[in-house]
Motif scaffolding. Structure first.
Motif, PDB file in Angstrom:
ATOM      1  N   ASN A  35       0.937  -1.420   0.078  1.00  0.00           N
ATOM      2  CA  ASN A  35       0.066   0.024  -0.042  1.00  0.00           C
ATOM      3  C   ASN A  35       0.975   1.274   0.056  1.00  0.00           C
ATOM      4  O   ASN A  35       0.429   2.234  -0.390  1.00  0.00           O
ATOM      5  N   HIS A  36       2.079   1.144   0.344  1.00  0.00           N
ATOM      6  CA  HIS A  36       3.048   2.465   0.616  1.00  0.00           C
ATOM      7  C   HIS A  36       4.424   1.966   0.152  1.00  0.00           C
ATOM      8  O   HIS A  36       5.619   2.302   0.867  1.00  0.00           O
ATOM      9  N   HIS A  37       4.237   1.384  -1.156  1.00  0.00           N
ATOM     10  CA  HIS A  37       5.628   1.032  -1.604  1.00  0.00           C
ATOM     11  C   HIS A  37       6.815   2.120  -1.664  1.00  0.00           C
ATOM     12  O   HIS A  37       7.934   1.981  -1.467  1.00  0.00           O
ATOM     13  N   ASP A  38       6.241   3.230  -1.897  1.00  0.00           N
ATOM     14  CA  ASP A  38       7.331   4.383  -2.067  1.00  0.00           C
ATOM     15  C   ASP A  38       7.796   5.067  -0.698  1.00  0.00           C
ATOM     16  O   ASP A  38       8.792   5.596  -0.607  1.00  0.00           O
ATOM     17  N   HIS A  39       7.408   4.150   0.506  1.00  0.00           N
ATOM     18  CA  HIS A  39       7.803   4.602   1.755  1.00  0.00           C
ATOM     19  C   HIS A  39       9.159   3.639   2.062  1.00  0.00           C
ATOM     20  O   HIS A  39       9.748   3.930   3.134  1.00  0.00           O
ATOM     21  N   MET A  40       9.442   2.633   1.449  1.00  0.00           N
ATOM     22  CA  MET A  40      10.088   1.753   1.724  1.00  0.00           C
ATOM     23  C   MET A  40      11.582   2.092   1.669  1.00  0.00           C
ATOM     24  O   MET A  40      12.381   1.842   2.763  1.00  0.00           O
ATOM     25  N   PRO A  41      11.989   2.791   0.820  1.00  0.00           N
ATOM     26  CA  PRO A  41      13.344   3.249   0.786  1.00  0.00           C
ATOM     27  C   PRO A  41      13.598   4.286   1.884  1.00  0.00           C
ATOM     28  O   PRO A  41      15.071   4.109   2.658  1.00  0.00           O
ATOM     29  N   SER A  42      12.763   5.130   2.482  1.00  0.00           N
ATOM     30  CA  SER A  42      12.814   5.771   3.682  1.00  0.00           C
ATOM     31  C   SER A  42      12.797   4.980   4.922  1.00  0.00           C
ATOM     32  O   SER A  42      13.624   5.220   5.843  1.00  0.00           O
ATOM     33  N   VAL A  43      12.044   3.834   4.899  1.00  0.00           N
ATOM     34  CA  VAL A  43      12.061   3.093   5.934  1.00  0.00           C
ATOM     35  C   VAL A  43      13.735   2.331   6.062  1.00  0.00           C
ATOM     36  O   VAL A  43      14.365   2.190   7.096  1.00  0.00           O
ATOM     37  N   GLY A  44      14.215   1.975   4.899  1.00  0.00           N
ATOM     38  CA  GLY A  44      15.546   1.500   4.795  1.00  0.00           C
ATOM     39  C   GLY A  44      16.693   2.693   5.499  1.00  0.00           C
ATOM     40  O   GLY A  44      17.448   2.181   6.006  1.00  0.00           O
ATOM     41  N   ARG A  45      16.370   3.676   4.920  1.00  0.00           N
ATOM     42  CA  ARG A  45      17.402   4.761   5.410  1.00  0.00           C
ATOM     43  C   ARG A  45      17.069   5.124   6.879  1.00  0.00           C
ATOM     44  O   ARG A  45      18.172   5.396   7.637  1.00  0.00           O
ATOM     45  N   GLY A  46      15.864   4.917   7.379  1.00  0.00           N
ATOM     46  CA  GLY A  46      15.735   5.042   8.976  1.00  0.00           C
ATOM     47  C   GLY A  46      16.243   3.880   9.640  1.00  0.00           C
ATOM     48  O   GLY A  46      16.887   4.394  10.693  1.00  0.00           O
ATOM     49  N   ALA A  47      16.024   2.670   9.150  1.00  0.00           N
ATOM     50  CA  ALA A  47      16.931   1.629   9.903  1.00  0.00           C
ATOM     51  C   ALA A  47      18.399   1.904   9.757  1.00  0.00           C
ATOM     52  O   ALA A  47      19.006   1.679  10.860  1.00  0.00           O
ATOM     53  N   ARG A  48      19.186   2.221   8.364  1.00  0.00           N
ATOM     54  CA  ARG A  48      20.652   2.458   8.509  1.00  0.00           C
ATOM     55  C   ARG A  48      20.978   3.674   9.522  1.00  0.00           C
ATOM     56  O   ARG A  48      21.958   3.742  10.342  1.00  0.00           O
ATOM     57  N   LEU A  49      20.033   4.606   9.703  1.00  0.00           N
ATOM     58  CA  LEU A  49      20.397   5.842  10.565  1.00  0.00           C
ATOM     59  C   LEU A  49      20.355   5.333  11.897  1.00  0.00           C
ATOM     60  O   LEU A  49      21.241   5.694  12.896  1.00  0.00           O
ATOM     61  N   GLY A  50      19.327   4.407  12.509  1.00  0.00           N
ATOM     62  CA  GLY A  50      19.533   3.811  13.757  1.00  0.00           C
ATOM     63  C   GLY A  50      20.507   2.875  14.000  1.00  0.00           C
ATOM     64  O   GLY A  50      21.148   3.170  15.154  1.00  0.00           O
ATOM     65  N   ILE A  51      20.947   2.041  13.028  1.00  0.00           N
ATOM     66  CA  ILE A  51      22.145   1.249  13.358  1.00  0.00           C
ATOM     67  C   ILE A  51      23.449   2.006  13.469  1.00  0.00           C
ATOM     68  O   ILE A  51      24.282   1.854  14.378  1.00  0.00           O
ATOM     69  N   THR A  52      23.526   3.128  12.494  1.00  0.00           N
ATOM     70  CA  THR A  52      24.791   3.942  12.614  1.00  0.00           C
ATOM     71  C   THR A  52      24.785   4.621  14.034  1.00  0.00           C
ATOM     72  O   THR A  52      26.099   4.705  14.659  1.00  0.00           O
ATOM     73  N   GLU A  53      23.827   5.164  14.337  1.00  0.00           N
ATOM     74  CA  GLU A  53      23.828   5.893  15.673  1.00  0.00           C
ATOM     75  C   GLU A  53      24.093   4.914  17.048  1.00  0.00           C
ATOM     76  O   GLU A  53      24.681   5.479  17.911  1.00  0.00           O
TER      77      GLU A  53
END
Length: 360
Positions: free
Chosen positions: A63-81
């Motif tokens: 339903n929100h396929h365009d959100h998935m790259p942002s979800v991936g970036r958010g996960a990477r942001l959290g892992i890095t922090e």
């Protein structure tokens, strides 16, 4: 087939089933942060092929396929922090290559570390989605519609394109929590306590972003006099979010089931009831001094330490009393930099020898 052969075959098949069960249940949504496809704006993932997602998250992806790259970036942001906040600790938020859980077995233990990981990753999704709304990357949201703060100077203009933290919080709650809500665990089971703990810590991570939105402003006026400003809602710096959650990790609350097995309560009742901002944990942390495949501990052998520090990065604590080795390392770095008109900086290359200490 003899009885012995039959029993051996059954045990072999059961082992395969159990291994599949472990792999399927170990997959987690934040491994999207290590998937290069998810970090690319405009990529439309094949949602059913993303083994990291639960059934509910697959529907959300569709339903929100365009959100998935942002979800991936958010996960990477959290892992890095996470790795930044714990770089000088025995457990340093190490990611495991080719492991679908990203962090290895440590994430399966309902400890302080798991509490922090869930909170910082949930916070990362809120931040990334909010920023993507502002940048016009998502079809269902745009600039922030936050109301003008009452304390803002009357003559200043409110209306720049702000980070849509409200939408980031809403979608982050919906998507991240779906993984836990898709599960149905028996009362008083360790799985149920872990699920309730994860949901609470997800929310604590989101609140560490949502409740600390900033006001950013741009000056206007003749010759930069700043007689007028245009202001908008802005995300808090993510390093501040990480530090805030790290402080809550240090003061995390140990919890247990209530008598009815419906919610988690503080294990030591003489203290105040935990708030929505607190991090909760059920199990004590494993020993991170020694490598242990079962718990996912990598140990501290070979870790660099500071022999002059009395903190967690000091050799005494980092090496768990085993001592440390000292060796020389040559550093090559820029030095004696000078600005030349106009307009470049010229530096020399210098070498120096430094002492490096590593745990035995």
């Amino acid at each position: 087939m003899t009885e012995t052969q039959w029993n051996g075959t059954v045990l072999y098949l059961l082992g395969i089933v159990q291994a599949i069960f472990v792999v399927v249940n170990a997959n987690v949504w934040w491994s999207l942060g290590t998937n290069p496809r998810m970090l690319m704006v405009g990529v439309q993932p094949f949602c059913t092929e993303l083994r990291e997602l639960s059934p509910g998250q697959i529907r959300a992806c569709q339903n929100h396929h365009d959100h998935m790259p942002s979800v991936g970036r958010g996960a990477r942001l959290g892992i890095t922090e996470c790795q930044t906040q714990f770089k000088n600790r025995r457990w340093n938020c190490t990611t495991i290559e080719d492991d679908r859980t990203v962090f290895g077995p440590v994430i399966q233990i309902a400890s302080r570390e798991a509490a922090f990981m869930h909170s910082i990753l949930a916070a990362g999704v809120v931040s990334a989605i909010a920023r993507s709304c502002r940048d016009g990357e998502l079809s269902s949201c745009h600039c922030s519609k936050a109301l003008r703060p009452k304390e803002l100077v009357r003559d200043w203009i409110w209306g720049g394109c702000g980070d849509n933290i409200q939408y980031g919080y809403k979608f982050g709650s919906y998507f991240v929590d779906l993984r836990e809500k898709d599960k149905n665990h028996p009362r008083l089971s360790p799985e149920l306590s872990r699920m309730l703990m994860n949901l609470h810590n997800n929310e604590a991570g989101r609140r560490a972003v949502y409740n600390y939105a900033n006001v950013a402003c741009k000056c206007h006026g003749v010759s930069g006099s700043c007689s007028l400003k245009t202001c908008w809602q802005a995300l808090p710096p993510f390093k501040d979010v990480g530090k805030r959650l790290k402080d809550r990790y240090d003061g995390a609350v140990e919890v247990k089931f209530n008598k009815r097995g419906t919610r988690l309560i503080r294990k030591k009742r003489r203290f105040n009831k935990p708030t929505q901002d607190d991090l909760l944990y059920v199990n004590t942390s494993p020993d991170y001094c020694v490598a242990n495949k079962t718990t996912g501990s990598l140990g501290t052998v070979g870790r660099e330490c500071n022999r002059l520090s009395e903190g967690m990065d000091g050799c005494r604590l980092m090496c768990c009393g085993r001592g440390y080795n000292t060796f020389k390392r040559k550093l090559v770095e820029r030095c004696q930099c000078k600005f030349h008109w106009c307009c470049y900086v010229k530096c020399r290359t210098c070498e120096r020898i430094v002492d490096i200490n590593s745990c035995k």
